[in-house]
Design a protein around this motif. Structure first.
Motif, PDB file in Angstrom:
ATOM      1  N   LEU A 127       0.808  -1.216   0.000  1.00 31.89           N
ATOM      2  CA  LEU A 127       0.000   0.000   0.000  1.00 31.89           C
ATOM      3  C   LEU A 127       0.841   1.267   0.000  1.00 31.89           C
ATOM      4  O   LEU A 127       1.936   1.302   0.570  1.00 31.89           O
ATOM      5  N   GLU A 131      -3.309   4.915   1.367  1.00 39.85           N
ATOM      6  CA  GLU A 131      -3.987   3.623   1.505  1.00 39.85           C
ATOM      7  C   GLU A 131      -3.666   3.003   2.862  1.00 39.85           C
ATOM      8  O   GLU A 131      -4.542   2.465   3.546  1.00 39.85           O
ATOM      9  N   ALA A 205      -8.613   6.510  -1.778  1.00 33.41           N
ATOM     10  CA  ALA A 205      -7.508   5.735  -1.199  1.00 33.41           C
ATOM     11  C   ALA A 205      -8.034   4.458  -0.554  1.00 33.41           C
ATOM     12  O   ALA A 205      -7.417   3.390  -0.660  1.00 33.41           O
ATOM     13  N   SER A 206      -9.184   4.553   0.116  1.00 28.00           N
ATOM     14  CA  SER A 206      -9.786   3.363   0.719  1.00 28.00           C
ATOM     15  C   SER A 206     -10.150   2.344  -0.349  1.00 28.00           C
ATOM     16  O   SER A 206      -9.934   1.141  -0.180  1.00 28.00           O
ATOM     17  N   ARG A 208      -8.773   2.079  -3.338  1.00 31.81           N
ATOM     18  CA  ARG A 208      -7.532   1.540  -3.911  1.00 31.81           C
ATOM     19  C   ARG A 208      -6.953   0.455  -3.017  1.00 31.81           C
ATOM     20  O   ARG A 208      -6.483  -0.582  -3.497  1.00 31.81           O
ATOM     21  N   GLY A 209      -6.971   0.703  -1.714  1.00 28.75           N
ATOM     22  CA  GLY A 209      -6.428  -0.280  -0.785  1.00 28.75           C
ATOM     23  C   GLY A 209      -7.159  -1.605  -0.867  1.00 28.75           C
ATOM     24  O   GLY A 209      -6.537  -2.675  -0.882  1.00 28.75           O
ATOM     25  N   LYS A 212      -6.245  -3.397  -4.071  1.00 25.95           N
ATOM     26  CA  LYS A 212      -4.913  -4.004  -4.009  1.00 25.95           C
ATOM     27  C   LYS A 212      -4.921  -5.279  -3.171  1.00 25.95           C
ATOM     28  O   LYS A 212      -4.229  -6.248  -3.497  1.00 25.95           O
TER      29      LYS A 212
END
Length: 375
Positions: A127, A131, A205-206, A208-209, A212
């Motif tokens: 991350l 993230e 960002a949340s 994206r995390g 991932k």
């Protein structure tokens, strides 16, 4: 990146929530599942017994001896995130945080008396800063909600169930509690995701995390909208057999499926409840003692009713249709009974072959009886 660009980074302008209660971000399903867990036969007895037996000191010594403790001197960027997350959620005592060697991306908050946060090297390497900030906020949310106690019990019981698997009755009793704990913990993850968003204050960002965690460090190959579309497809796909398979697939897990978490968090980020918190209107810890348990039950019940009503899952739609059909049937039956035995029905006089005035009034009522049901 210019100075103006730096000023727009979410970490530079995030809001703080003094005295915030965990009730502000807790998912209704989290609270109701915890209530159901506490009502499970034998849980209180097991919990009280384990509280004195669990090797919490051993766990602390294990991480102290075989992991890296986050501090000003080690993983300083994580230490700053941790202190910042505790500041934003107004958690007075900053819990110890450790980085442990494990290629699998994971994080957890455990401990009975005092919570400990543990993140794996796989997660740290996967991350980016924002993230990771959401993940640290997620774990601080667990700490603020008091989730670490039940998480610790779950870890211990899961290991115990494996050790006594050869004892049929003993294993059945333990697995009943483990299954209930897993059901609660899956719901608690939705609450902690919300806490992570309150800390990071960057829904992208949340998202994206979570992407991932599902698909690895290949953001250039992934798309948030397509990822969320998977959650929608998963919910409404298939028939009743698929609904049963979904239940069986999720039972052994401690976390909800990643696409489902993303969809739930996106929905909450666009809600009025989230906006009110961001505007500074939220429940305070000082008011927790005055909280009505009845109101919590009512909110949880309302959430489940709304879930059944709006769900695209074939099984949930069937449940809704059955409930709606029962409501229509009850309304129709009630109308028929009123029509036949209603208080407004006047007895016929001798020689009067036509309907009475009472029958005329009850006729329309009968016709509308079924239509009044909302389903």
């Amino acid at each position: 990146m210019t100075e103006n660009d730096q000023g727009n980074v979410p970490s530079r302008q995030r809001k703080r929530f003094p005295g915030i209660s965990s009730r502000a971000y807790e998912h209704p399903a989290d609270r109701s599942a915890l209530v159901a867990l506490r009502k499970l036969s034998g849980f209180d007895t097991v919990f009280k017994a384990l509280s004195g037996l669990l090797p919490e000191r051993s766990l602390r010594l294990l991480f102290l001896s075989d992991s890296v403790r986050v501090s000003d001197a080690q993983f300083n960027h994580l230490n700053e995130m941790l202190r910042d997350a505790c500041y934003i959620l107004d958690l007075e005592k900053v819990p110890p945080m450790y980085v442990t060697q494990d290629p699998k991306p994971n994080a957890m908050c455990i401990g009975l008396d005092e919570p400990i946060i543990v993140v794996t090297t796989g997660l740290v390497e996967l991350l980016d800063e924002e993230e990771m900030r959401a993940v640290v906020g997620h774990e601080v949310g667990h700490a603020l909600s008091g989730h670490s106690v039940y998480r610790t019990v779950l870890l211990f019981l899961t290991g115990l169930a494996l050790k006594i698997a050869w004892i049929p009755l003993g294993n059945v009793a333990i697995m009943a509690i483990v299954t209930a704990l897993r059901e609660w913990f899956r719901k608690s993850e939705l609450s902690a995701d919300r806490a992570g968003l309150l800390v990071g204050q960057d829904v992208r960002a949340s998202m994206r995390g979570l992407m991932k965690i599902a698909g690895g460090n290949h953001l250039h190959e992934m798309n948030v909208d397509a990822f969320l579309a998977q959650a929608d497809e998963y919910e409404k796909a298939g028939d009743l057999r698929d609904s049963v398979l979904k239940i069986l697939n999720v039972l052994p897990r401690t976390h909800p499926f990643t696409t489902v978490r993303a969809a739930e968090l996106k929905k909450w980020s666009e809600s009025r409840d989230f906006q009110r918190i961001m505007d500074g209107h939220y429940p305070k810890r000082s008011e927790d003692k005055d909280t009505s348990v009845t109101d919590s039950f009512r909110e949880s019940a309302g959430h489940y009713a709304d879930t059944v009503r709006t769900s695209k899952d074939p099984l949930m739609k069937l449940v809704g249709d059955i409930a709606g059909g029962a409501g229509d049937l009850a309304g129709d039956l009630g109308g028929r009974l009123r029509n036949r035995f209603g208080a407004g029905q006047s007895p016929k006089q001798p020689g009067d072959g036509g309907p009475t005035t009472g029958d005329d009034r009850s006729g329309p009522a009968s016709g509308s009886g079924g239509g009044q049901s909302e389903g």
